[in-house]
Design an enzyme around this catalytic site. Sequence first.
Site, PDB file in Angstrom:
ATOM      1  N   CYS A  76      -5.197   4.818  -3.874  1.00  0.00           N
ATOM      2  CA  CYS A  76      -5.500   3.437  -3.469  1.00  0.00           C
ATOM      3  C   CYS A  76      -6.734   2.847  -4.137  1.00  0.00           C
ATOM      4  CB  CYS A  76      -5.669   3.350  -1.955  1.00  0.00           C
ATOM      5  SG  CYS A  76      -4.261   3.993  -1.040  1.00  0.00           S
ATOM      6  N   ASP A 102       0.839  -1.195   0.000  1.00  0.00           N
ATOM      7  CA  ASP A 102       0.000   0.000   0.000  1.00  0.00           C
ATOM      8  C   ASP A 102       0.878   1.250   0.000  1.00  0.00           C
ATOM      9  OD1 ASP A 102      -2.103   1.705   0.207  1.00  0.00           O
ATOM     10  OD2 ASP A 102      -2.920   0.886   2.063  1.00  0.00           O
TER      11      ASP A 102
END
Length: 536
Positions: free
Chosen positions: A76, A40
């Site tokens: 994201c 991430d």
Amino acid sequence: SAMSPAALLRLLPLAALLLLSPARAARQARRPNVVLILTDDQDVCLGGMTPLQKTNALIAQMGITFVNAYVPSALCCPSRASILTGKYPHNHHVVNNTLEGNCSSKLWQKIQEPYTFPALLKAMCGYQTFFAGKYLNEYGAEDAGGVGHVPPGWSFWYALEKNSKYYNYTLSVNGKARRHGENYSVDYLTDVLANMSLDFLEYKSNFEPFFMMIATPAPHSPWTPAPQYTKSFQNVSAPRNSNFNIHGKNKHWLIRQAKTPMTNSSIQFLDDAYRKRWQTLLSVDDLIEKLVKKLEVNGELDNTYIFYTSDNGFHTGQFSLPIDKRQLYEFDIKVPLLVRGPGIKPNQTNKMLVANIDLGPTILDIAGYDLNKTQMDGMSLLPLLRGEKNVTWRSDFLVEYQGEGYNGSNPTCPGLGPGVTHCFPDCVCEDSYNNTYACVRTLSASWDLQYCEFDDREVFVEVYNLTADPHQINNIAKTIDQEILEKMNYRLMMLQSCSGATCRTPGVFDPGYRFDPRLMFSNHGLRARRFSAQFL
């Protein structure tokens, strides 16, 4: 005596079964397993892979590194939706990290989720599927079914509610909420994901191939390292490359508003963040090592593809923006992509232009699924993985992002007026409504170019020749050849409305490219256009 036709017919299915079963079983058994590790916010441009020594040894050196791997949207949720669907944001309609921007919304669940590549793997290819970690930033939101919602396509589901955390989080365990506290040995999320993955490999069925997707919180904020790594990298600071802490002149207003030079407190903050990001990645390195060892012990490593990538890049001080992603520059859109597996020769690098929309088609191709049956925009990387010669490949792809902002003024920076968000105490904001842009990123034999248009009052254009200017300091929109600008403007329009195969047509510098200036609405000059409407 001759058998009666009826008796013969009764025996035929049995004979067919006896003939086909062993071969079919062998074919089923031979189908490769696939593991996808998704970090991430891990960059590749600013040294994001440096801490991962074991990952480098176990994946990169045993396989292939794609040195030009990108995401179409440096944030994201849109990026993860592109991985799952194999589509550009304008086709999956997830435009930012909010429910309103379709992040894990009811609409996403209804229209896109049933057709993700894991759903096809499970339903059409007979794979057992396992998910563990961060799914989409708004997953688990009350307005979208809470953690009781388990997306189609997953046999085992261990998904994080909402955004990345390391402690004090909730997991959806096959639809049931499980709270975790802050005890390192049982709650540190990266380690919990490693242990759940090892358990799956221990107890899964051995009669079906498997697909695992492990999505770590690291190195996303709040950058909480495991206790044994809090002292690592004490002398490391963010790289002072040539676009660090400089004024982004000739760039769109969001970059121009950044204060240069940055305050000492901003620099201290970003250095600290950079160090902690590396510390959190050491636990990912441990996860990779445990996983590869377990596959080896199980005798499954040789028949398993392992993909390692990130959902977007990151910046720490570039153009005086302290920390974030969601900008159009290389540091935010470029990601690591490493792959090892059957038929992949060790220690290779590949320079082809690849994107995260290619992961779904690649994994379905590995599973033997007919890609013509999908609506995906990406291409299968399998020919590149196998080292096939003379593969016709793309020379460009689309980058698109719809800015996030708030209608009210930002409490940190009331002076800047409405529409900005993610602001720092010294009033440097990382995003705004009109940080909405689309780019053609081109990498051909002769050109390494990025062409971007903003949906703002200025209809701002940024163009970079990365051969001469790899750090994207000089915007050459006003000096580059007008014909190239027109072709790029036209190509951008094409890509912004592309779907499936039309996303894979020849780029501006490809031999098969066709350009008809009569299709342009204006004589010479760039056509202003709004792209919010078709984006949503």
